[in-house]
Enzyme design. Structure first.
Site, PDB file in Angstrom:
ATOM      1  N   ARG A   1       5.309 -12.729   9.570  1.00  0.00           N
ATOM      2  CA  ARG A   1       5.992 -11.489   9.227  1.00  0.00           C
ATOM      3  C   ARG A   1       7.320 -11.413   9.967  1.00  0.00           C
ATOM      4  NH1 ARG A   1       3.883  -6.331   9.763  1.00  0.00           N
ATOM      5  NH2 ARG A   1       2.084  -7.063   8.653  1.00  0.00           N
TER       6      ARG A   1
ATOM      7  N   GLU B   1       0.863  -1.169   0.000  1.00  0.00           N
ATOM      8  CA  GLU B   1       0.000   0.000   0.000  1.00  0.00           C
ATOM      9  C   GLU B   1       0.907   1.229   0.000  1.00  0.00           C
ATOM     10  OE1 GLU B   1      -2.740   0.413   3.287  1.00  0.00           O
ATOM     11  OE2 GLU B   1      -3.458   2.324   2.486  1.00  0.00           O
TER      12      GLU B   1
ATOM     13  N   LYS C   1       4.553   0.744   9.527  1.00  0.00           N
ATOM     14  CA  LYS C   1       4.655   1.999   8.786  1.00  0.00           C
ATOM     15  C   LYS C   1       4.079   3.143   9.606  1.00  0.00           C
ATOM     16  CE  LYS C   1       3.034   0.220   4.863  1.00  0.00           C
ATOM     17  NZ  LYS C   1       2.600   0.037   3.475  1.00  0.00           N
TER      18      LYS C   1
HETATM   19  P1  ATP Z   1       2.987  -2.361   8.112  1.00  0.00           P
HETATM   20  O1  ATP Z   1       2.413  -3.399   9.029  1.00  0.00           O
HETATM   21  O2  ATP Z   1       4.424  -2.127   8.273  1.00  0.00           O
HETATM   22  O3  ATP Z   1       2.197  -1.086   8.081  1.00  0.00           O
HETATM   23  P2  ATP Z   1       1.588  -3.409   5.879  1.00  0.00           P
HETATM   24  O4  ATP Z   1       1.352  -4.854   5.957  1.00  0.00           O
HETATM   25  O5  ATP Z   1       0.451  -2.532   6.173  1.00  0.00           O
HETATM   26  O6  ATP Z   1       2.881  -3.022   6.702  1.00  0.00           O
HETATM   27  P3  ATP Z   1       1.706  -3.328   3.047  1.00  0.00           P
HETATM   28  O7  ATP Z   1       2.106  -2.211   2.197  1.00  0.00           O
HETATM   29  O8  ATP Z   1       0.302  -3.769   3.036  1.00  0.00           O
HETATM   30  O9  ATP Z   1       2.166  -2.971   4.492  1.00  0.00           O
HETATM   31  O10 ATP Z   1       2.660  -4.567   2.798  1.00  0.00           O
HETATM   32  C1  ATP Z   1       2.970  -5.066   1.519  1.00  0.00           C
HETATM   33  C2  ATP Z   1       3.333  -6.507   1.644  1.00  0.00           C
HETATM   34  O11 ATP Z   1       4.446  -6.658   2.514  1.00  0.00           O
HETATM   35  C3  ATP Z   1       2.204  -7.315   2.215  1.00  0.00           C
HETATM   36  O12 ATP Z   1       2.078  -8.503   1.467  1.00  0.00           O
HETATM   37  C4  ATP Z   1       2.629  -7.582   3.626  1.00  0.00           C
HETATM   38  O13 ATP Z   1       2.109  -8.795   4.068  1.00  0.00           O
HETATM   39  C5  ATP Z   1       4.160  -7.608   3.512  1.00  0.00           C
HETATM   40  N1  ATP Z   1       4.772  -7.225   4.778  1.00  0.00           N
HETATM   41  C6  ATP Z   1       4.547  -6.113   5.500  1.00  0.00           C
HETATM   42  N2  ATP Z   1       5.248  -6.122   6.643  1.00  0.00           N
HETATM   43  C7  ATP Z   1       5.962  -7.274   6.651  1.00  0.00           C
HETATM   44  C8  ATP Z   1       6.877  -7.883   7.565  1.00  0.00           C
HETATM   45  N3  ATP Z   1       7.214  -7.300   8.707  1.00  0.00           N
HETATM   46  N4  ATP Z   1       7.411  -9.076   7.230  1.00  0.00           N
HETATM   47  C9  ATP Z   1       7.082  -9.666   6.069  1.00  0.00           C
HETATM   48  N5  ATP Z   1       6.227  -9.160   5.185  1.00  0.00           N
HETATM   49  C10 ATP Z   1       5.657  -7.979   5.459  1.00  0.00           C
HETATM   50 MG    MG Z   2      -1.235  -3.985   4.688  1.00  0.00          MG
END
Ligand code: ATP
Ligand code: MG
Length: 565
Positions: free
Chosen positions: A269, A44, A279
């Site tokens: 994760r 995102e 984020k």
């Molecule tokens: P955050 O929790 O940091 O805000 P998010 O999951 O909201 O991250 P996205 O932009 O939706 O952020 O993430 C893009 C991809 O990266 C998704 O498939 C998510 O599952 C993966 N991702 C995000 N954080 C991690 C992590 N700590 N380890 C592995 N994969 C991750």
């Molecule tokens: Mg997300």
């Protein structure tokens, strides 16, 4: 590594299969996806990518490469309020920098808004979606709790015709923000809260960074994501564990419309010790100026790590080492540091730099003489050759390498003691000069001409060798030393308060460092090992005349210690 196109190939073929590879190999056996692997990385664009995303990128692109498949980059841009083009650009830069290529397959969920709208209309026509007038607050009350079933909305049994008209009016902007939602009609008593008539569309008059003001209704993540996967022909939709409970909904949407159905697979994760990895929290640190922007070298963002001096290879190797798990765990940040040391040890030239200079006058050395000494660039890589370093009557050493009243185990310089200057001579400290306040300002030493490195005839041995820089030709520079941004292992343990764990000493700026002459030419992102001090990288803001180095990592490898216990 494939040198030519910088595409990482499967770097570790002999390793046992991880559970995702097992699933894929089984799918090959049963021909579930026509012998294809097609993954996607779906960020995102509401922040910069961090090391957790790097794990997901390496996994999605890595698996596709390994099975000769393809991987898409897809911006999951369904929430216009938090999203921005700045993030879209930075994400592309970071994925490329990590060494991955989406070729011509960069997509946006917003590309599918029209198609998604049509899918929603079809759900209404099937009688499995309805327009609901409950307010956000009422929706909360009707939802129930994990142990108490929810209540059905009074609007649940609207006719298909009425729903079609209302949904179209929603799209046409005839209702206030938040006054109506389109909901899936599933089961308000489901033990899975996500199945209790979840929202599919909400009304939100927000300017979208790509579609502008075309839409005032936006699809919810769960609805947009599964159909985006389906439209792109994704085979394995790999996501993090928190989406496991969303999987029944992912499957439900696709099954209702009987469209192509990818397989969602969840993995744990990445969590890193001494680090926050959300984020939202990283944005807070940036906005509240606890760090100097998203690319502050203390940040766990990809751009922060890059500025700090991490290489793409080191991050990919880290991702490979941690593997993929089905259970949440926390990885020791020392393993990440180990990965960059391992890489920089192979590739970085050694140089000498003095961070806290202390003047050393070699009283028996000829006054105007400047000697040229030969130094080895990289003992790990003879092809890197040697370079010339100057030596003269005045040199600087690091203050830490002298002690006036040392303990028995101190093998560096001390009054009356001897030490070797790396690549040069053995010197002896004859006199300690102090200023009025008692600070040591200079050491007067003698040298022994017979002890010259490599060619000297003396077989004198000393226990310590220290680094130094010749005074006249030295280059002045600034060096920034970093420590962990947080002083506790799990700063996110206490949700509200992660900022109280910030390490006040995470940045130390040393302005009067003296560097070997060759470093005058160093360009941003050049990497070196400063002998005995660590790996350093030229900062983005560095210019000739104002050289700035970031310490990427010290030399002491606490991971090897843990691993060899
Ligand atoms: P955050 O929790 O940091 O805000 P998010 O999951 O909201 O991250 P996205 O932009 O939706 O952020 O993430 C893009 C991809 O990266 C998704 O498939 C998510 O599952 C993966 N991702 C995000 N954080 C991690 C992590 N700590 N380890 C592995 N994969 C991750
Ligand atoms: Mg997300």
């Amino acid at each position: 590594m494939d040198e030519k196109n910088n595409t990482p190939v499967n770097e570790n073929v002999q390793k046992p299969l991880n559970f995702i590879q097992e699933i894929i190999e089984k799918d090959f056996e049963t021909n579930k996806f026509n012998q294809k692997v097609h993954t996607r990385f779906p960020p995102e664009p509401n922040g910069y990518l961090h090391i957790g995303h790097a794990k997901s990128i390496c996994l999605n692109f890595g698996i596709a490469n390994q099975y000769k498949g393809i991987c898409n980059l897809r911006f999951d841009d369904t929430n216009p309020v938090k999203e921005d083009i700045e993030y879209v650009d930075s994400i592309q830069e970071d994925v490329k920098w990590l060494g991955f290529d989406w070729e011509d397959r960069m997509f946006y969920a917003s590309d599918y808004f029209e198609q998604l709208y049509n899918y929603a209309v079809e759900l209404i026509k099937k009688g499995v979606a309805y327009v609901c007038d409950l307010t956000a607050e009422q929706l909360g009350d009707y939802r129930g709790t994990p142990t108490v079933p929810g209540k059905e909305s009074p609007y649940r049994n609207r006719s298909i015709e009425e729903n079609l008209i209302l949904f179209e009016k929603m799209r046409n902007g005839e209702f206030e923000d938040g006054s109506k939602t389109l909901r899936a009609k599933i089961d308000m008593a489901s033990p899975n809260m996500h199945m209790r008539d979840p929202a599919i569309y909400r009304i939100r008059r927000a300017n979208h960074h790509r579609t502008g003001d075309k839409w005032c209704i936006y699809p919810m993540y769960d609805f947009a994501h599964c159909f985006s996967d389906s439209l792109e022909g994704i085979t394995h939709s790999i996501c993090t564990l928190e989406f496991e409970v969303h999987r029944p909904l992912y499957d439900w949407f696709l099954d209702q419309l009987n469209v192509y159905h990818p397989q969602q697979i969840e993995f744990a994760r990445l969590n890193l010790s001494f680090t926050v990895m959300s984020k939202r929290k990283l944005l807070q640190l940036v906005q509240e100026k606890n760090v100097n922007g998203w690319d502050d070298p203390r940040m766990p963002t990809i751009c922060g790590l890059r500025r700090r001096g991490y290489t793409p290879e080191s991050i990919r190797s880290f991702a490979e080492k941690i593997g993929v798990a089905k259970r949440d765990n926390t990885i020791d940040v020392a393993l990440l540091e180990h990965s960059i040391r391992e890489d920089l040890n192979k590739r970085s030239n050694r140089v000498m730099a003095v961070l806290n200079p202390l003047k050393v006058s070699i009283i028996n050395y000829p006054d105007d003489q400047i000697e040229e000494l030969e130094a080895i660039n990289n003992p790990e890589d003879p092809s890197k050759g040697t370079r010339i370093i100057p030596f003269s009557k005045t040199v600087y050493i690091d203050r830490d390498d002298f002690m006036e009243n040392p303990s028995k185990k101190f093998f560096r310089l001390q009054p009356g003691g001897e030490v070797r200057l790396r690549y040069a001579y053995i010197i002896k400290c004859e006199e300690v000069v102090k200023d009025d306040t008692g600070n040591i300002v200079e050491l007067k030493c003698t040298y022994d001409v017979e002890t010259k490195s490599g060619t000297g005839t003396s077989n004198k041995k000393v226990k310590g060798t220290i680094h130094w820089v010749e005074a006249q030709k030295a280059v002045k520079g600034e060096v920034r030393l970093y420590d962990r941004l947080f002083s506790v292992e799990n700063p996110s343990g206490d949700e509200a308060d992660f900022k109280s764990f910030l390490n006040a000493d995470s940045l130390k700026v040393l302005k009067n460092c003296l560097l070997e002459p060759c470093l005058a030419e160093a360009k941003p992102s050049d990497k070196f090992q400063f002998e005995r001090l660590g790996y350093f990288c030229v900062d983005l803001d560095s210019k000739p005349g104002n050289i700035i180095f970031n310490r990427t990592v010290s030399l002491k490898d606490s991971w090897s210690k843990i691993a060899n216990k």
